[in-house]
Every structure is written in C-alpha cells, then in structure tokens.
Design an enzyme around this catalytic site. Structure first.
Site, mmCIF file in Angstrom:
data_model
loop_
_atom_site.group_PDB
_atom_site.id
_atom_site.type_symbol
_atom_site.label_atom_id
_atom_site.label_comp_id
_atom_site.label_asym_id
_atom_site.label_seq_id
_atom_site.Cartn_x
_atom_site.Cartn_y
_atom_site.Cartn_z
ATOM 1 N N HIS A 1 22.557 2.817 37.025
ATOM 2 C CA HIS A 1 23.627 2.312 37.218
ATOM 3 C C HIS A 1 24.131 1.211 36.290
ATOM 4 O O HIS A 1 24.409 0.265 36.275
ATOM 5 C CB HIS A 1 23.500 1.324 38.423
ATOM 6 C CG HIS A 1 23.424 2.297 39.883
ATOM 7 N ND1 HIS A 1 23.998 3.405 39.932
ATOM 8 C CD2 HIS A 1 22.887 1.883 40.890
ATOM 9 C CE1 HIS A 1 23.152 3.547 41.077
ATOM 10 N NE2 HIS A 1 21.792 2.458 41.851
ATOM 11 N N HIS A 2 24.185 2.157 35.143
ATOM 12 C CA HIS A 2 24.017 1.169 33.215
ATOM 13 C C HIS A 2 25.221 1.876 32.669
ATOM 14 O O HIS A 2 24.892 2.321 31.532
ATOM 15 C CB HIS A 2 22.932 0.602 33.711
ATOM 16 C CG HIS A 2 22.173 -0.479 33.109
ATOM 17 N ND1 HIS A 2 20.940 -0.571 33.216
ATOM 18 C CD2 HIS A 2 22.155 -1.647 34.854
ATOM 19 C CE1 HIS A 2 20.291 -2.104 34.055
ATOM 20 N NE2 HIS A 2 21.581 -2.023 34.716
ATOM 21 N N PRO A 3 25.661 2.899 33.279
ATOM 22 C CA PRO A 3 26.991 3.798 32.892
ATOM 23 C C PRO A 3 27.314 3.399 31.696
ATOM 24 O O PRO A 3 28.056 2.371 31.776
ATOM 25 C CB PRO A 3 27.461 4.367 33.777
ATOM 26 C CG PRO A 3 27.887 3.663 34.489
ATOM 27 C CD PRO A 3 26.612 2.554 34.731
#
Length: 507
Positions: free
Chosen positions: A446-448
C-alpha cells in the site's frame, strides 16, 4: 446546476497527509484564504485512534476500496488501500514513520533532480518531526509529529531482533533516520497509546484560523482552466455542485491514484487515452498516470509454540533494511517483524494469538504500471494497474528475502516462540516453489507512488518546483511526484515533500 463559491488564494484538493500539512502551513500566513477539499469525513472512530485496530480500517468507508485490474504475473486482482478521510492515509495506515535509506533519494539526484537528493530533503524531514535522544544533525526536534519506538515493545518482535543479530545482521540505532542499514525498532506515529495522524498533528491546531475553510464529503469532479491557468475546482457535496475559484494556486494532494485521476478527468494527460475516454484534451501530458509502482509484500508465517501476547502498538514494530545481493548501490529489501499471523487467510495460517510473521518487500521494485480512466464520470473509479512482478527481478528479490527471513526465523533466539513454519511451509524449498508461493499470495504494501513524477523529460508531469508542465497556477505535492520509490514505507517521505511544497508556495 453549479453554484459559485468564494474565490481563494489556495485550493488544496485532498486532506490526507500532504493536504493536511500544506493547508496548515499556508494558513499560517496572515490574509491567505485557503480552501481544503476532502471526499471523506472528518469523523474519527475507535479503530482510527487505537493503533492495533488499523487492519479493520481497510474494510470501512475510510478506505476508497480501490482494486487493481488482474495482474499479468498472477491473474489476480488485489486491493490497494487509499485513505478517504481527513488525515487520508495517515488516518488508516500502520503508523510506521520511516525514511528510506539515503541512497534511494540520492538516486533521484543522480537521475537529474539535483535539488531532490537526501541532503536537500533533510531539512523538511526534520521540520515534520519531534524526536528525543537522536542525532540532531539527522533528526528533528519541535516539529508537529512526535515519533518514537514502540512502547511497550512486543516480546516476539524483541526476540526477532535478537535473531537477526544472531544471524549476522547489524543492529541499527535509528533505522528510521535514513543513514543506517541493519535491523532496529522503527519510529511510529503513536503518542500516548493513540494514533497521531496528519490531521491530528497539523490540521487540528489550524482549524481555528478564520481564513482556513475545510469542506468534507466533497467529491472533486474536475479542474477548470482559463487562459492556460487553473482558475477553479468543481466539486459536489450532498448539498449540490459547486465551483471554487482560485486566484493563486490549486494544489493537488489526492495521492498517486487520486491526483492522476483528477488531472485526466480535467483534460490533462495522455491525449490518445483521454480522447478514447471521451475527455477533451487540454494539455497532452503522456506521463500522467504512468510510472505507477508500489512495494509488494510476502510473508513467512510461523505457528507459535506458546500464546503470542496481543500487540499494543501497530503489529509491525521493527524492521530491517538490507541488501538482497552484493554489489547494489544501496539496500533493496525490507524485512518486517510482525506480532501476528500473515495477511492471507488459509487453512494453514494460525489464528491471531497463535502465530507471528516475518514479512519481506522489495524496496526498489523495477515493475511499472499505470492509472487510467475507466470513464469520464468522476464517480467511476480509475483502472489501477501496478503490474506487480511484471519485471521478474522483483520476484527474484522477494525469493531471496524469504530465504533470509527463514534464516532469521530458525535462529536460536526464536526457540522459545517457534512452533513450525505455516507458510510457505517446509515443502517449498527451491526457488520455483517459493516464487509460486509469492505469486499465489500476492499482496501490496500500500505504497503507490510515481504517477505524476518530477522531471523535465517528456514523461514527467511536474517540474522541480512541483508545477504541472504547461499549466499555470497548478502544483502537485504528494506521493505521485516521487520518481522512484524510496526504500521504506512512504508516509514520512510524503510529509517531507509536503513541507517543502508549502515553503515553495509561500515563497
């Protein structure tokens, strides 16, 4: 029918980490009128404020609920968390406040962004934080975010740190600072047992300022332009559709998915794609929505030999930053110690309280994907394709990481806790079996980042001052401008980018 609202000096779109920082900093100026728009709510919940409860937030309206297109490496879709609340990602994330190793920022400078290396960002990292007992040349004191190690530390995580040292890894005194490799306790955004989000630290103290207006439940439809300049923002709430004028600058802080989506809805993006989606092209910027990348994550899950105490913090209190192989310019693998079983439900995964996890993630992934319009309707989510493991080298890095995690998991320091390996399981011994396990359990960290990256080439979207190319009065200041992902959880980096953007805007 559209209703005109007042005109503002600044309109900030998205009240997440970056938006909270920028709105608070800009409203410090006497006379500056600032409008902050947020699609989510300002309401908080017990799950938001209670650190161990954060996984439940991913199943609530505080998360946009984005799901990727089927990934070509796996054929599966995966969810990507994106905050939809005041505080954004900082209100629903796992609260790790970790800078990447300086080498991953210096790669930006080596690629031509001389003013965006680690040393250039350091004053803004420091400005955001308040630490104690750290090197003052590296860490900040007196900033809005009070950060520190887990209190109390979890005993399983403490044993895992001992196991890492036993297997030859160095112990880092300040793994969150960006100057060390090895294993150590991470800094966390937890203060007195409660989550501290960007809304708590930055925005809440600014809400009394009469010239700061925050509108929640506001879905932004598009940006308005006139004479080559961004002049207004169109949005809707339950009360109708509105257009907020802007005499100064509009700042997009909607994140790597949201900011790219909004630009394309507004006619700024790859011309051919916009025309096929039914959007009139204002500025043909082919880099908008390109360069999407993220950290995938994989787990070694253990069944515990005795009950695992409930975690009081964020479950992932310590991590390692290491090289997956010799000869690299910097560390490319994070190893995360988690006081609970892994994220993929399966028959062989123990229940909470009966297992723990060593997770691995490639910190410098080479795979690149995109964000694209699914419709010209702003209420329709975009097509999100990170193309996880599209480059086979990322999969190879994770497999090497799983072998390293297993070595740590087998160390004598874990003897009091270790029952047996539940996943991947003892039958997964060669690279092919481990690679198949990684593909089968694909999950994002969850680090786009990266969809509106900084640069001056044909595929960049903003210049080094974060101004959108070929448009006046429009900047972007969130994780989308990151050209290549840093070797850490990204939230601390977004705080630094936002602090720097606020300074640029005020100048």
């Amino acid at each position: 029918m559209e209703t005109m609202t007042d005109s503002y000096d600044y309109v900030v779109v998205g009240a997440g980490t970056a938006g909270s920082v920028i709105a608070a900093r800009l409203s410090e100026r006497d006379g500056a009128r600032v409008l902050l728009l947020e699609a989510g709510t300002a309401e908080t919940s017990t799950a938001m404020t209670t650190p161990p409860a954060w996984p439940a937030l991913l199943r609530t309206p505080a998360n946009w609920g984005d799901v990727t297109v089927p990934q070509r490496a796996t054929g599966t879709t995966v969810p990507i968390a994106r905050g939809r609340a005041v505080g954004g990602g900082s209100a629903i994330n796992a609260m790790n406040f970790v800078r990447g190793h300086r080498s991953s920022y210096d790669a930006w400078a080596k690629a031509g962004l001389a003013d965006w290396g680690f040393d250039a960002l350091l004053p803004y990292f420091k400005r955001s934080e308040n630490t104690t007992g750290r090197d003052p040349a590296l860490r900040g004191v007196g900033g809005p975010l009070t950060v520190g190690h887990a209190d109390p530390p979890h005993p399983v995580v403490a044993s895992l740190l001992d196991a890492a040292a036993e297997t030859g890894h160095p112990r880092a005194a300040d793994i969150s600072g960006g100057a060390e490799e090895g294993f150590g306790w991470s800094d966390l955004n937890i203060v007195d047992g409660r989550r501290q989000s960007a809304a708590d630290a930055y925005l809440a103290p600014a809400l009394h300022r009469p010239r700061l207006t925050v509108v929640t439940g506001a879905l932004v439809h598009r940006l308005r332009f006139g004479g080559g300049r961004c002049t207004a923002v169109e949005y809707s709430t339950g009360a109708g559709t509105f257009s907020a004028g802007c005499s100064g600058e509009v700042v997009l802080t909607a994140g790597s998915i949201g900011s790219a989506h909004l630009l394309m809805l507004s006619g700024v993006g790859p011309g051919g794609h916009l025309r096929r989606a039914g959007v009139d092209v204002l500025v043909d910027l082919p880099g908008v929505g390109a360069n999407l990348h993220d950290h995938p994550i994989a787990n070694v899950v253990y069944r515990a030999a005795r009950p695992v105490p409930a975690g009081a913090n964020n479950h992932g209190e310590a991590c390692g930053l290491v090289h997956s192989e010799p000869g690299l310019d910097g560390p490319d693998l994070q190893v995360l110690f988690i006081d609970a079983p892994g994220h993929i439900p399966a028959a062989d995964v123990p229940e909470t309280g009966h297992g723990y996890t060593i997770a691995v993630a490639p910190m410098l992934p080479r795979s690149r994907g995109s964000v694209r319009l699914a419709s010209a309707d702003p209420g329709v989510p975009p097509r999100v394709d990170p193309d996880y493991f599209g480059d086979d080298r990322d999969l190879a890095t994770v497999v090497r990481g799983l072998r390293m995690a297993r070595e740590i998991g087998r160390a004598h320091a874990m003897d009091p806790w270790r029952g047996c390996e539940a996943q991947p399981g003892p039958e997964a011994t060669d690279d092919a079996a481990l690679g198949e396990y990684v593909r089968r359990t694909l999950a994002p960290y969850h680090h786009p980042v990266g969809t509106c990256r900084i640069g001056d080439d044909a595929l960049s979207v903003v210049d080094t001052e974060l101004r959108v190319h070929d448009v006046e009065g429009l900047r972007i200041a969130d994780g989308s401008v990151i050209p290549s992902i840093p070797s850490a959880n990204t939230n601390a980096t977004v705080y630094a980018i936002a602090e720097r953007a606020a300074e640029m805007l005020r100048a």
